[in-house]
Design an enzyme around this catalytic site. Structure first.
Site, PDB file in Angstrom:
ATOM      1  N   CYS A 198      71.369 114.717  37.818  1.00 50.82           N
ATOM      2  CA  CYS A 198      71.616 113.370  38.604  1.00 50.82           C
ATOM      3  C   CYS A 198      70.367 112.606  38.744  1.00 50.82           C
ATOM      4  CB  CYS A 198      72.389 113.505  39.766  1.00 50.82           C
ATOM      5  SG  CYS A 198      73.685 114.577  39.770  1.00 50.82           S
ATOM      6  N   ASN A 199      69.164 113.029  38.839  1.00 55.59           N
ATOM      7  CA  ASN A 199      68.028 112.158  38.943  1.00 55.59           C
ATOM      8  C   ASN A 199      67.407 111.770  37.893  1.00 55.59           C
ATOM      9  OD1 ASN A 199      67.159 115.146  39.275  1.00 55.59           O
ATOM     10  ND2 ASN A 199      65.622 114.397  37.972  1.00 55.59           N
TER      11      ASN A 199
END
Length: 367
Positions: free
Chosen positions: A138-139
């Protein structure tokens, strides 16, 4: 940087099919009250998903890893095309203007990757430089944007394009356990594209050979990308992971229940690192674009950074309408902020994403 790269356009895409949380409960016949509570109390109303095909008896088929990989490829390409087309229209550019393509995904492994497939499918110049960022979670949108910004800064006037492609429907395991149910209640499919370009010393797009400069964006110019920072939490390396599940013969995503608190506890440290040397304080930040990681994650970040509900209105709105779309979620929030038209010249903003590592990525921007 004297003339930092700027965001020239943004575009997003979600699947044609979407489901409310109650519809998901009904589709899979979930009766366990604990799991029903996970679905219904996560501040999510609807998510774009591509569910397994229906069998004659009305139940959903069990997809093999091969089925899921084909879904990842098919749905990812379709969403990416829509997001890219919307982004280029927003930037006042065309496919012929793209000189750098960075593709981000975690929901499947392809070789060649999405960048090569999209160049072929969309007819992008075969000499386009490219990069695939795979498996960072997700980053990863901000990890990729760091590379895109660096390329754009080294090539004034040349359009760089980043596209996050997350078919989270291709990363699901349906086994009725709490581990898989937490994941299945949270993630949705989506793609988001961002166009970035640097200018010459006089603040104009620099000439790009006989092609000429890229046209001015159709929308008001986006913010400048001033600085990036990373903060990895090695002690929580296993808190978020996508690994092989022998019992199911496919990959499975795992989220530790402590993730929200680990991320929140390190948010202030990550922000301090971003602002070091800038002369800015937290109170100087007018706009926050934060990854829609989940209700508890957002609440933990809010509490630790002293943010208001208004500060994270787009983060919570994206979570409500789409769920967690992994690497591209923060761009959906940025698009809403841009469309709102409240950011004014001279204001600062922070982009923030969180994911496996465990990792917090940040970017400082200014309008």
């Amino acid at each position: 940087m004297e003339n930092p790269p700027k965001i020239a356009g943004v575009g997003t895409s979600v699947p044609k099919t979407s489901y409310t949380q109650q519809e998901m409960i009904d589709e899979f016949g979930i009766t366990d009250p604990r799991i029903r509570s996970v679905f219904l109390n996560g501040a999510i109303e609807r998510r774009g998903l591509s569910l397994p095909p229906l069998l004659p008896d009305g139940t959903r088929a069990e997809e093999t890893q091969g089925d899921l990989l084909r879904k990842h490829t098919r749905n990812g390409l379709a969403m990416a095309r829509e997001a890219i087309e919307a982004c280029l229209k927003d930037a006042g550019a065309t496919l012929a203007d793209v000189r750098y393509l960075c593709c981000v995904t975690t929901t499947g492994l392809l070789t060649p990757g999405f960048s090569a497939l999209l160049i072929k499918e969309l007819g992008i110049d075969v000499h386009c430089s490219r990069l695939d960022v795979v498996g960072m979670g997700c980053n990863a949108g901000l990890n990729a944007l760091t590379a895109v910004s660096g390329w754009a800064n080294a090539h004034p006037g040349e359009l760089a394009l980043m596209v996050c492609i997350e078919a989270c429907s291709a990363a699901y395991v349906f086994d009725g356990t709490m581990r898989s149910s937490v994941v299945n209640s949270l993630f949705g499919d989506g793609s988001a594209a961002l166009a970035v370009i640097s200018q010459d010393g006089e603040g104009r797009p620099a000439p790009a050979g006989d092609r000429g400069p890229v046209e001015e964006p159709a929308a008001p110019p986006g913010p400048a990308l001033l600085k990036f920072s990373s903060c990895i939490i090695p002690d929580a390396v296993g808190a978020m992971r996508y690994d092989w599940d022998d019992s199911h013969g496919k990959f499975s995503f795992y989220l530790d229940p402590e993730v929200p608190y680990v991320v929140g506890a390190h948010a202030e440290k990550a922000l301090d690192k971003l602002l070091t040397g800038t002369g800015l304080r937290r109170s100087d930040i007018s706009h926050w674009v934060i990854h829609s990681g989940g209700k508890k994650v957002i609440d933990s970040v809010r509490a630790n950074l002293g943010l208001s509900r208004h500060d994270v209105r787009h983060t919570t709105g994206v979570l409500r309408d789409h769920g967690n779309m992994s690497s591209g979620s923060f761009l959906f929030s940025y698009e809403r902020l841009r469309d709102e038209g409240v950011a004014t010249p001279g204001e600062y903003g922070v982009f923030m994403t969180m994911g496996p590592g465990s990792t917090i990525e940040m970017a400082l921007v200014s309008w």
